[in-house]
Design an enzyme around this catalytic site. Structure first.
Site, short mmCIF file in Angstrom:
data_model
loop_
_atom_site.label_atom_id
_atom_site.label_comp_id
_atom_site.label_asym_id
_atom_site.label_seq_id
_atom_site.Cartn_x
_atom_site.Cartn_y
_atom_site.Cartn_z
N THR A 121 70.63 -3.53 -22.84
CA THR A 121 70.78 -2.74 -21.61
C THR A 121 70.85 -3.64 -20.38
O THR A 121 70.29 -4.75 -20.39
CB THR A 121 69.57 -1.79 -21.48
OG1 THR A 121 69.58 -1.22 -20.17
CG2 THR A 121 68.24 -2.50 -21.66
N ASP A 122 71.48 -3.13 -19.33
CA ASP A 122 71.52 -3.88 -18.07
C ASP A 122 70.14 -3.97 -17.42
O ASP A 122 69.93 -4.78 -16.51
CB ASP A 122 72.54 -3.26 -17.10
CG ASP A 122 72.25 -1.81 -16.73
OD1 ASP A 122 71.30 -1.22 -17.26
OD2 ASP A 122 73.01 -1.26 -15.90
N TYR A 148 59.78 -0.51 -21.02
CA TYR A 148 61.00 -0.38 -21.83
C TYR A 148 61.91 -1.58 -21.63
O TYR A 148 62.33 -2.24 -22.59
CB TYR A 148 61.74 0.92 -21.47
CG TYR A 148 63.20 0.91 -21.89
CD1 TYR A 148 63.55 0.96 -23.24
CD2 TYR A 148 64.22 0.84 -20.95
CE1 TYR A 148 64.89 0.93 -23.63
CE2 TYR A 148 65.56 0.81 -21.33
CZ TYR A 148 65.89 0.86 -22.67
OH TYR A 148 67.21 0.83 -23.06
N LYS A 152 63.20 -4.57 -24.29
CA LYS A 152 64.60 -4.88 -24.60
C LYS A 152 64.88 -6.35 -24.26
O LYS A 152 65.60 -7.04 -24.99
CB LYS A 152 65.54 -3.97 -23.82
CG LYS A 152 65.50 -2.49 -24.22
CD LYS A 152 65.94 -2.23 -25.65
CE LYS A 152 67.42 -2.44 -25.88
NZ LYS A 152 67.83 -2.02 -27.25
P1 NAD Z 1 68.22 7.44 -28.28
O1 NAD Z 1 66.78 7.50 -27.89
O2 NAD Z 1 69.08 8.62 -28.05
O3 NAD Z 1 68.36 7.03 -29.81
C1 NAD Z 1 67.56 6.04 -30.40
C2 NAD Z 1 67.57 6.27 -31.90
O4 NAD Z 1 66.77 5.23 -32.51
C3 NAD Z 1 66.94 7.60 -32.33
O5 NAD Z 1 67.77 8.25 -33.27
C4 NAD Z 1 65.61 7.21 -32.94
O6 NAD Z 1 65.18 8.08 -33.97
C5 NAD Z 1 65.93 5.82 -33.47
N1 NAD Z 1 64.72 4.98 -33.62
C6 NAD Z 1 63.76 4.76 -32.69
N2 NAD Z 1 62.81 3.95 -33.21
C7 NAD Z 1 63.19 3.66 -34.48
C8 NAD Z 1 62.63 2.89 -35.52
N3 NAD Z 1 61.45 2.26 -35.37
N4 NAD Z 1 63.29 2.80 -36.69
C9 NAD Z 1 64.48 3.45 -36.88
N5 NAD Z 1 65.04 4.21 -35.93
C10 NAD Z 1 64.41 4.31 -34.74
O7 NAD Z 1 68.79 6.16 -27.49
P2 NAD Z 1 70.25 5.85 -26.95
O8 NAD Z 1 70.32 6.28 -25.54
O9 NAD Z 1 71.24 6.30 -27.92
O10 NAD Z 1 70.19 4.25 -26.94
C11 NAD Z 1 70.59 3.51 -28.09
C12 NAD Z 1 70.50 2.03 -27.75
O11 NAD Z 1 71.33 1.73 -26.63
C13 NAD Z 1 69.10 1.56 -27.38
O12 NAD Z 1 68.93 0.28 -27.96
C14 NAD Z 1 69.14 1.46 -25.86
O13 NAD Z 1 68.24 0.47 -25.42
C15 NAD Z 1 70.58 1.05 -25.64
N6 NAD Z 1 71.17 1.43 -24.35
C16 NAD Z 1 71.11 2.73 -23.93
C17 NAD Z 1 71.76 3.08 -22.75
C18 NAD Z 1 71.75 4.51 -22.25
O14 NAD Z 1 72.24 4.78 -21.15
N7 NAD Z 1 71.26 5.48 -23.01
C19 NAD Z 1 72.43 2.11 -21.99
C20 NAD Z 1 72.44 0.79 -22.46
C21 NAD Z 1 71.84 0.47 -23.64
O1 DAU Z 2 70.85 1.26 -17.51
C1 DAU Z 2 70.77 1.52 -18.88
C2 DAU Z 2 69.58 2.41 -19.16
O2 DAU Z 2 69.91 3.71 -18.67
C3 DAU Z 2 69.23 2.48 -20.64
O3 DAU Z 2 68.80 1.21 -21.06
C4 DAU Z 2 68.13 3.49 -20.91
O4 DAU Z 2 67.91 3.62 -22.31
C5 DAU Z 2 68.58 4.83 -20.35
O5 DAU Z 2 67.55 5.79 -20.50
C6 DAU Z 2 68.93 4.69 -18.87
O6 DAU Z 2 67.76 4.39 -18.09
P1 DAU Z 2 67.47 5.12 -16.68
O7 DAU Z 2 66.02 5.05 -16.43
O8 DAU Z 2 68.39 4.63 -15.64
O9 DAU Z 2 67.95 6.62 -17.09
P2 DAU Z 2 67.31 8.07 -16.80
O10 DAU Z 2 68.31 9.04 -17.33
O11 DAU Z 2 65.92 8.18 -17.26
O12 DAU Z 2 67.32 8.14 -15.21
C7 DAU Z 2 68.51 7.91 -14.45
C8 DAU Z 2 68.13 7.99 -12.97
O13 DAU Z 2 67.77 9.35 -12.66
C9 DAU Z 2 66.94 7.15 -12.60
O14 DAU Z 2 67.11 6.67 -11.27
C10 DAU Z 2 65.76 8.13 -12.63
C11 DAU Z 2 66.40 9.40 -12.16
N1 DAU Z 2 65.84 10.68 -12.67
C12 DAU Z 2 65.61 10.83 -14.01
C13 DAU Z 2 65.16 12.02 -14.52
C14 DAU Z 2 64.89 12.20 -15.99
C15 DAU Z 2 65.64 11.75 -11.79
O15 DAU Z 2 65.85 11.62 -10.57
N2 DAU Z 2 65.18 12.94 -12.29
C16 DAU Z 2 64.93 13.12 -13.61
O16 DAU Z 2 64.53 14.25 -14.01
#
Ligand code: NAD
Ligand code: DAU
Length: 335
Positions: A121-122, A148, A152
């Site tokens: 992640t960034d 978190y 990472k």
């Molecule tokens: P998510 O929470 O939707 O999915 C994570 C998955 O990992 C789930 O299905 C969960 O059951 C599984 N998991 C968690 N712990 C585990 C374990 N110990 N063993 C096996 N499986 C396990 O997350 P996401 O948003 O899909 O993110 C996926 C990856 O991408 C993560 O590594 C996150 O750091 C990275 N990432 C997410 C974002 C974002 O915006 N969501 C951005 C950049 C990077």
């Molecule tokens: O940048 C990549 C990351 O983006 C990933 O590594 C993480 O897994 C992913 O969850 C996400 O992190 P953020 O903390 O940026 O995402 P989130 O959706 O939790 O929140 C996005 C922005 O919105 C942040 O500034 C917090 C704000 N927020 C979030 C929630 C849940 C609100 O203002 N209200 C809310 O209810």
């Protein structure tokens, strides 16, 4: 090609599995997923059982991981605890899955000499000031703010250390905020969409001036494939789509989609340590020939709203549990 996809029943991982199976006929996928609260079995429903198998298990399970690694040509490692807010209350779940789990996987990948792609992640770079013209690059120093992001960052360091010390054939990608179908209701965009579908107010943390650099999940996953196919072992690639918007603008746009006043929302308790701004310079990945296809964020948001509107059975239970936990913690702030 036999691909082990960890976390493939979560948001980005399941979109990766769908996209891989539909665009690459020569692939077979094993999903290793612990099926935590963030996973949904529906995410893998309807896939060809000859080409996709779900193994319910933990990435920290050394024996299971070794067994699955022996049958893989490639690992794409998505599995993680992924939500910043949860990491503030339960950091040990993050060190376990994100750090220990990654080390178990790269140990096995080294032993079996399997190509490894680490999804990161960034957020490992910390945040930027709102008026800073800079963006993150692969050379930006690590400076994580939340438990978190710290977990990472630690996992990235382990991957790099294994490349150098053990010759692990790995690449790393650090992507910005994803949006699209199948994202858990705890995250910002789905949470506000579901509030609006329920006739409730969107809930914005603090002032709402925080900026995120949004990218469609399919663009992220296409970039991952480009890095797997064309990236250099040991290198880090940044993925982003020039999608910077502050949270107020995202909520305003969602309100417009629902025919509401753009400024109609509640300010609620801010996230402790809330990162101000993320911004990605994606030159490292663009140089490999990838480019994002979903350039119209408004259109992407509208499609995402329609996906949630059309799939209430997918989100209803998860929303109820998530929302009741949020409401216990949040206090409404004056505007
Ligand atoms: P998510 O929470 O939707 O999915 C994570 C998955 O990992 C789930 O299905 C969960 O059951 C599984 N998991 C968690 N712990 C585990 C374990 N110990 N063993 C096996 N499986 C396990 O997350 P996401 O948003 O899909 O993110 C996926 C990856 O991408 C993560 O590594 C996150 O750091 C990275 N990432 C997410 C974002 C974002 O915006 N969501 C951005 C950049 C990077
Ligand atoms: O940048 C990549 C990351 O983006 C990933 O590594 C993480 O897994 C992913 O969850 C996400 O992190 P953020 O903390 O940026 O995402 P989130 O959706 O939790 O929140 C996005 C922005 O919105 C942040 O500034 C917090 C704000 N927020 C979030 C929630 C849940 C609100 O203002 N209200 C809310 O209810």
């Amino acid at each position: 090609m036999r691909i082990l996809v960890t976390g493939g029943a979560g948001f980005i991982g399941s979109n990766f599995v769908h996209r891989t199976l539909s665009t690459r006929p020569d692939t077979q996928v094993v999903v290793l997923d612990a099926m935590t609260y963030a996973a949904n079995p529906e995410n893998l429903a309807g896939l060809d059982p000859q080409r996709c198998r779900l193994v319910e298990g933990d990435v920290c399970d050394v024996e299971l991981v070794d067994e699955l690694m022996a049958e893989a040509d490639l690992v794409v490692h998505f599995a993680a605890e992924s939500h910043n807010d949860n990491s503030l209350h339960n950091p040990l779940a993050f060190t376990r899955s994100n750090v220990e789990g990654t080390v178990v996987l790269i140990n096995a990948a080294t032993r079996h000499d399997v190509r490894f792609h680490h999804i990161s992640t960034d957020e490992v770079f910390g945040d930027l000031a709102l008026d800073d013209p800079a963006r993150f690059t692969p050379d930006t120093p690590y400076n994580p703010s939340s438990p978190y992001s710290a977990s990472k960052a630690a996992s990235d360091h382990f991957v790099r250390a294994f490349v150098r010390s053990h010759g692990l054939r790995a690449t790393i990608s650090n992507c910005s905020n994803n949006y699209g179908p199948r994202q858990h209701p705890e995250k910002f965009i789905p949470r506000q969409i579901l509030n609006l579908l329920a006739g409730e107010e969107p809930r914005v943390y603090g002032t709402g001036e925080n900026v995120r650099d949004w990218i469609h999940v399919d663009d992220h996953n296409d970039a991952v494939w480009t890095i797997i196919e064309k990236g250099e072992i040991g290198q880090t690639y940044l993925i982003g789509a020039d999608g910077e918007h502050d949270n107020l603008a995202v909520v305003a746009e969602l309100n417009r989609v629902f025919g509401r006043e753009p400024g109609a929302f509640l300010h609620v308790t801010d996230r402790p340590g809330h990162d101000r701004r993320y911004a990605i310079d994606a030159s490292s990945t663009l140089a490999l020939g990838w480019e994002p296809r979903h350039r119209d964020f408004r259109a992407g948001l509208r499609e995402t709203v329609e996906w949630y509107r059309g799939n209430p059975g997918w989100w209803e239970r998860a929303r109820e549990a998530t929302e009741s936990a949020y409401r216990r913690r949040e206090v409404q702030l004056p505007k």
